[in-house]
Design a protein around this motif. Structure first.
Motif, short mmCIF file in Angstrom:
data_model
loop_
_atom_site.label_atom_id
_atom_site.label_comp_id
_atom_site.label_asym_id
_atom_site.label_seq_id
_atom_site.Cartn_x
_atom_site.Cartn_y
_atom_site.Cartn_z
N VAL A 101 0.91 -1.19 -0.10
CA VAL A 101 0.04 -0.15 -0.10
C VAL A 101 0.71 1.44 0.06
CG1 VAL A 101 -1.73 1.11 1.23
CG2 VAL A 101 -2.05 -1.03 1.05
N ALA A 102 1.81 1.38 0.58
CA ALA A 102 2.59 2.57 1.01
C ALA A 102 3.57 2.90 -0.18
CB ALA A 102 3.62 2.38 2.17
N LEU A 103 4.09 1.72 -1.01
CA LEU A 103 4.71 1.93 -2.17
C LEU A 103 4.07 1.90 -3.32
CD1 LEU A 103 7.93 0.00 -1.05
CD2 LEU A 103 7.66 2.41 -0.92
N ASP A 104 2.59 1.59 -3.33
CA ASP A 104 1.85 1.55 -4.43
C ASP A 104 2.08 0.31 -5.32
OD1 ASP A 104 -0.56 2.25 -6.04
OD2 ASP A 104 0.77 3.75 -7.33
N LEU A 105 2.52 -0.79 -4.52
CA LEU A 105 2.72 -2.10 -5.35
C LEU A 105 1.53 -3.01 -5.20
CD1 LEU A 105 6.32 -2.60 -4.01
CD2 LEU A 105 5.65 -1.38 -6.25
N LYS A 106 1.36 -3.71 -6.48
CA LYS A 106 0.43 -4.84 -6.37
C LYS A 106 1.08 -6.07 -6.28
CE LYS A 106 -2.84 -4.52 -9.40
NZ LYS A 106 -3.52 -4.64 -10.69
N ILE A 238 7.22 3.98 -18.54
CA ILE A 238 6.31 2.98 -18.45
C ILE A 238 5.05 3.45 -19.26
CG2 ILE A 238 4.80 1.73 -17.01
CD1 ILE A 238 7.66 1.05 -16.50
N ASP A 239 4.71 2.85 -20.47
CA ASP A 239 3.68 3.13 -21.37
C ASP A 239 2.73 2.03 -21.49
OD1 ASP A 239 5.19 1.66 -23.03
OD2 ASP A 239 6.03 3.54 -23.96
N ARG A 240 2.04 1.79 -22.51
CA ARG A 240 0.94 0.87 -22.77
C ARG A 240 1.79 -0.45 -23.27
NH1 ARG A 240 0.36 0.29 -28.07
NH2 ARG A 240 1.05 2.14 -29.44
N THR A 241 3.20 -0.12 -23.61
CA THR A 241 3.71 -1.29 -24.24
C THR A 241 4.56 -2.03 -23.44
OG1 THR A 241 6.03 0.00 -24.54
CG2 THR A 241 4.39 -0.04 -26.35
N ASN A 242 4.62 -1.64 -22.05
CA ASN A 242 5.62 -2.28 -20.94
C ASN A 242 4.68 -2.19 -19.67
OD1 ASN A 242 6.05 0.22 -20.61
ND2 ASN A 242 8.20 0.16 -20.46
N ARG A 243 3.34 -1.85 -19.65
CA ARG A 243 2.60 -1.52 -18.41
C ARG A 243 2.86 -2.72 -17.44
NH1 ARG A 243 1.53 3.20 -16.93
NH2 ARG A 243 0.41 3.69 -19.11
N SER A 244 2.92 -3.79 -18.05
CA SER A 244 2.91 -5.06 -17.14
C SER A 244 4.20 -5.39 -16.30
CB SER A 244 2.70 -6.44 -18.03
OG SER A 244 3.85 -6.54 -18.89
N TRP A 245 5.11 -4.18 -16.60
CA TRP A 245 6.22 -4.44 -15.95
C TRP A 245 6.54 -3.42 -14.82
CZ3 TRP A 245 10.76 -7.41 -16.89
CH2 TRP A 245 10.85 -8.46 -17.86
N GLN A 246 5.39 -2.44 -14.59
CA GLN A 246 5.25 -1.30 -13.67
C GLN A 246 5.55 -1.85 -12.24
OE1 GLN A 246 1.85 1.39 -14.01
NE2 GLN A 246 2.78 2.77 -12.49
N GLU A 247 4.83 -3.18 -11.93
CA GLU A 247 4.86 -3.55 -10.60
C GLU A 247 6.52 -4.06 -10.27
OE1 GLU A 247 2.66 -2.95 -8.80
OE2 GLU A 247 1.16 -2.44 -10.51
N LEU A 248 6.87 -4.78 -11.32
CA LEU A 248 8.54 -5.25 -11.15
C LEU A 248 9.34 -3.88 -11.04
CD1 LEU A 248 8.15 -8.17 -13.70
CD2 LEU A 248 9.07 -8.44 -11.34
N PHE A 249 9.04 -2.98 -11.80
CA PHE A 249 10.22 -1.92 -11.61
C PHE A 249 9.92 -1.05 -10.31
CE2 PHE A 249 10.41 2.96 -12.28
CZ PHE A 249 11.69 3.15 -12.73
N GLY A 250 8.41 -1.24 -9.70
CA GLY A 250 8.42 -0.74 -8.51
C GLY A 250 9.18 -1.45 -7.29
N MET A 251 9.14 -2.87 -7.43
CA MET A 251 9.84 -3.67 -6.41
C MET A 251 11.31 -3.60 -6.53
SD MET A 251 7.55 -7.41 -6.28
CE MET A 251 8.32 -7.65 -4.71
N ALA A 252 11.79 -3.42 -8.08
CA ALA A 252 13.21 -3.20 -7.94
C ALA A 252 13.49 -1.84 -7.26
CB ALA A 252 13.72 -2.97 -9.43
N GLN A 253 12.75 -0.71 -7.28
CA GLN A 253 13.10 0.25 -6.26
C GLN A 253 12.86 0.14 -5.08
OE1 GLN A 253 11.32 4.20 -7.93
NE2 GLN A 253 9.99 2.80 -9.17
#
Length: 312
Positions: A101-106, A238-253
């Motif tokens: 919740v705090a880091l806006d991750l699914k 992060i755009d429509r072509t790689n939207r599915s990688w947004q959560e992984l990018f957040g976890m990497a951060q």
């Protein structure tokens, strides 16, 4: 390798029996904790090494040194017997939920069994979740983008770099200075994923996680290896072509950047994944309240400098 667990603001007594920690291992953990930005001026902001015990302060997470790991869990009432494995299981679940919740991750935990939550530390649980998500993502295909290349070729490709052609090859017309775009997977996002894999492989003490990280590292073998400080986070779009990688990018951060947490590693000293509980809890509550009041006349502002909790 022994794994110890303690709740914030509580202590582990020195000793060799059950529920105790040998003094030499406690000293290693304290030395690592002092390298954290959360350690404060006196170095005791994470762990206090007292004469009879090792006391945790208001920071939660995992510290790993040669010989042992220490997990610091938050003091959360989960309705289970204090100190039981069931309590630790539920606290880990709550903490992962707070991070999401705090880091806006699914963060999806559906594959985790109760035994996993009981037997693994917070760090190993997060690594496993990351491996699950990354494995599914690479099966669908790694993200690629067109990148600009400049090279001297025997035949024209793309467009001719006229200034370079007439300065470098004026006497050698057999070489053409070309500028062209090429579809490549050696991009900033994949370099960040590769750096995260390598970082977690050094931190993990779980054989299954280490094996999965090695397999993922093989997938990224052709991606350039970049040190963590040199990663270009700002180049990731992060755009429509790689939207599915947004959560992984957040976890990497979460693993690599200093947002509510820090990862520290010294030469042979160990590594840590730590979260300042006050900041984490404040962000968690703020996001929950913001969500609850969405669409109303109220707005939520954290640390606004006034005495009001809500304004309208």
């Amino acid at each position: 390798m022994p794994a110890y667990s303690v709740r914030e603001w509580e202590a582990l007594p020195h000793g060799d029996g059950e529920g105790c920690i040998p003094p030499h291992l406690a000293a290693r953990l304290v030395a690592l904790a002092r390298t954290s930005p959360f350690a404060g001026r006196g170095g005791g902001g994470v762990l206090e090494h007292r004469r009879e015990d090792l006391r945790a302060r208001g920071v939660v997470g995992v510290l790993a040194v040669p010989g042992c790991t220490l997990e610091i869990l938050p003091k959360i009432d989960v309705g289970e017997k204090e100190g039981s494995t069931q309590e630790k299981r539920e606290v880990r679940k709550r903490l992962v939920h707070m991070l999401a919740v705090a880091l806006d991750l699914k963060i999806e935990t559906g594959r985790m069994t109760d035994l996993d939550w009981q037997d693994e530390t917070l760090l190993e649980i997060l690594i496993r979740i990351f491996c699950d998500k990354l494995t599914e993502a690479v099966r669908r295909g790694m993200p690629r983008r067109y990148t600009l290349h400049e090279d001297d070729l025997p035949t024209i490709r793309g467009s001719l770099n006229i200034p370079r052609q007439f300065t470098r090859h004026i006497a050698n017309p057999g070489r053409l200075a070309c500028r062209y775009d090429e579809l490549s997977d050696d991009i900033a996002l994949n370099r960040i994923m590769k750096a995260t894999i390598g970082h977690l492989a050094r931190m993990s003490r779980n054989a299954t996680n280490v094996q999965r990280l090695r397999e993922l590292a093989f997938v990224y073998a052709d991606v350039s290896e970049v040190s963590i400080p040199a990663l270009r986070w700002e180049d990731v779009v992060i755009d429509r072509t790689n939207r599915s990688w947004q959560e992984l990018f957040g976890m990497a951060q979460l693993f690599l950047r200093n947002r509510y947490q820090t990862t520290s590693a010294g030469l042979g000293q160990g590594s840590a994944l730590l979260f300042e509980m006050n900041a984490l809890f404040e962000e968690y509550i703020g996001r929950l309240v913001s969500k609850a009041l969405a669409g109303s006349d109220f707005r939520v502002k954290l640390q606004g400098g006034r005495l009001f909790c809500l304004t309208s």
